[in-house]
Design an enzyme around this catalytic site. Structure first.
Site, PDB file in Angstrom:
ATOM      1  N   ASN A   1      14.818  -0.400   8.371  1.00 20.80           N
ATOM      2  CA  ASN A   1      15.736  -1.285   7.651  1.00 20.80           C
ATOM      3  C   ASN A   1      15.230  -1.556   6.235  1.00 20.80           C
ATOM      4  O   ASN A   1      14.065  -1.898   6.039  1.00 20.80           O
ATOM      5  CB  ASN A   1      15.858  -2.610   8.416  1.00 20.80           C
ATOM      6  CG  ASN A   1      16.760  -3.589   7.718  1.00 20.80           C
ATOM      7  OD1 ASN A   1      17.798  -3.210   7.183  1.00 20.80           O
ATOM      8  ND2 ASN A   1      16.378  -4.859   7.745  1.00 20.80           N
TER       9      ASN A   1
ATOM     10  N   SER B   1      -6.594   6.154 -51.976  1.00 26.18           N
ATOM     11  CA  SER B   1      -7.350   5.779 -50.772  1.00 26.18           C
ATOM     12  C   SER B   1      -8.122   4.483 -50.975  1.00 26.18           C
ATOM     13  O   SER B   1      -8.536   4.143 -52.082  1.00 26.18           O
ATOM     14  CB  SER B   1      -8.325   6.895 -50.410  1.00 26.18           C
ATOM     15  OG  SER B   1      -7.626   8.071 -50.080  1.00 26.18           O
TER      16      SER B   1
ATOM     17  N   ARG C   1       0.639 -12.023  -1.655  1.00 29.63           N
ATOM     18  CA  ARG C   1      -0.253 -10.862  -1.631  1.00 29.63           C
ATOM     19  C   ARG C   1      -0.486 -10.282  -3.023  1.00 29.63           C
ATOM     20  O   ARG C   1      -1.382  -9.461  -3.217  1.00 29.63           O
ATOM     21  CB  ARG C   1       0.322  -9.790  -0.707  1.00 29.63           C
ATOM     22  CG  ARG C   1       0.230 -10.162   0.771  1.00 29.63           C
ATOM     23  CD  ARG C   1       1.057  -9.227   1.630  1.00 29.63           C
ATOM     24  NE  ARG C   1       0.679  -7.839   1.449  1.00 29.63           N
ATOM     25  CZ  ARG C   1       1.412  -6.812   1.862  1.00 29.63           C
ATOM     26  NH1 ARG C   1       2.579  -7.041   2.453  1.00 29.63           N
ATOM     27  NH2 ARG C   1       1.003  -5.579   1.680  1.00 29.63           N
TER      28      ARG C   1
END
Length: 433
Positions: A157, A374, A10
């Site tokens: 269960n 930079s 599944r």
């Protein structure tokens, strides 16, 4: 014993069900890690062709269920490895069962032929029902075989049982495939045990026992696990500003007095030391961040990265296999890969270490107290010494000595009046269109 032979049909996946991930680790790994804290020995039952799953279970023993004839048949495959004492049967698709529940199961087994774990889910659905008389269990009936009265029972269960090794071997030999599915149900040993003596049950929360058989159930289990991990983190002294937006891994280590802002995601292998701040929209994986550091917002730390004390990693900065020295900063729009940045060094916006030549990775080493302007590009392998200055816009291909200033860019040339000429030409072209 962990039953892990399920294909996970599944799931619509080629992976065995037990290998699907929760909190950054396979389901089977969650269960083994918990069981290791409670039991002396672990045996895992896998299916044929599941070598990768068996490898995940190492160093624990594995046995192969060649034919999938039910849970009782799977348990038989491991009975030669039961040894003596008590045997508990767990399921790989119930990976969130806690050590507390496992120990309660062992305690309940004392003085009883068999003990099992039960729950009362909000929607009992197709779970097997636990038929009781007082506090004693009479039998477990699978939903497909249950009467309408039995289906009305809300005690379900969870599949987890514990019994003496010799008794369990005997009951497994007596189980018959006389049911709708034509399979050997492990749950049938409950009635066999009840016929011999007392069977007791331990009730545990649905959140730790709900089975995972589909992608939707996997998602619900992930949500339950994340709630548990967030709660544990906050209980340990971590501030989660918006807990529901923070996603942790099962192995995430976070020390007290860490602050985590909204929308932060942790991959495997992250350690955060005390007094770290992780700002919003950051992603961390395989890294360590030490005290006083500030990471983000919008930062990405990849495997092999160490951010030392009082470092700053700002917005849209990515670090991969980087050591950022104490007090160093990379605050804006930067990629640093395979690099060592010295203490107190400032890395300017737009800096890149070019670490990959198409075949090999190379390292960039920048010393302490350096200033990186930079838009600097470092073509590795390259070294910058302590106290050096790299001018903005430089492409660095050679070593920069300590205290040197490096200018790795073309010389600027100004052409007087050319801006107006160019602009007028473009406007004239536009008018002709």
């Amino acid at each position: 014993m962990i039953l892990a032979a399920g294909l996970g049909t599944r799931m619509r996946s080629t992976l065995p069900k037990a290998m699907h991930r929760l909190g950054g680790r396979p389901m089977i790994a969650h269960l083994i890690a918990t069981a290791e804290t409670v039991f002396d020995r672990i045996v895992v039952v896998v299916g044929p062709g599941m070598e990768a799953l068996a490898a995940l279970c190492a160093p624990h023993a594995t046995v192969v269920q060649q034919e999938r004839l039910g849970t009782g048949h799977a348990a038989r495959m491991a009975q030669d490895l039961f040894g003596e004492g008590d045997v508990a049967v767990l399921y790989a698709d119930n990976p969130l069962i806690t050590a507390v529940t496992m120990r309660a199961l062992l305690d309940a087994r004392q003085g009883a032929e068999l003990a099992l774990v039960a729950m009362r889910p909000a929607d009992p659905g197709r779970y097997g029902r636990v038929v009781t008389e007082g506090d004693r269990v009479l039998r477990v009936v699978e939903w497909k075989d249950a009467t309408s009265e039995e289906r009305a029972i809300d005690l379900c269960n969870a599949g987890v049982i514990c019994a003496g090794a010799d008794a369990l071997r005997g009951w497994l030999g007596d189980v018959r495939a006389e049911n709708v599915q034509g399979e050997y149900y492990l749950t049938d040993v409950v009635a066999l045990a009840a016929a011999k003596g007392t069977v007791r049950f331990v009730e545990a929360p649905e959140a730790e026992l709900a089975g995972i058989n589909s992608r939707a159930e996997l998602a619900r289990a992930e949500a339950a696990l994340q709630d548990r991990l967030r709660g544990e983190a906050m209980e340990a002294g971590v501030t989660l500003v918006a807990p529901e937006t923070v996603f942790l891994c099962a192995d995430t280590v976070i020390e007290p007095d860490v602050v985590i802002e909204p929308n932060v995601v942790f991959g495997p292998g992250v350690t955060l030391r005390s007094h770290v701040t992780i700002r919003a929209f950051s992603h961390l994986e395989g890294c360590e961040v030490r005290g006083g550091a500030i990471i983000g917002p919008y930062a990405r730390l990849r495997p092999g990265t160490l951010c030392a004390e009082n470092t700053h990693v700002g917005n849209f900065v990515e670090l991969k296999a980087v050591t950022l020295g104490e007090g160093a900063k990379a605050n804006h729009l930067t990629y640093l890969g395979d690099a060592a940045i010295g203490p107190r060094t400032n890395v300017g916006a737009g800096t890149i270490t070019c670490n990959y030549d198409g075949v090999f990775k190379h390292r960039t080493t920048i010393g302490a107290d350096a200033f990186i302007g930079s838009d600097s590009i470092f073509v590795a392998p390259v070294t910058v010494g302590d106290g050096a200055l790299v001018a903005a816009g430089s492409v660095i291909t050679e070593a920069v000595p300590a205290e040197a200033a490096a200018f790795g860019r073309g010389r600027q040339v100004n052409k007087e009046g050319r801006a107006k000429i160019l602009r007028d030409s473009l406007l004239a072209r536009k008018e002709k269109r």
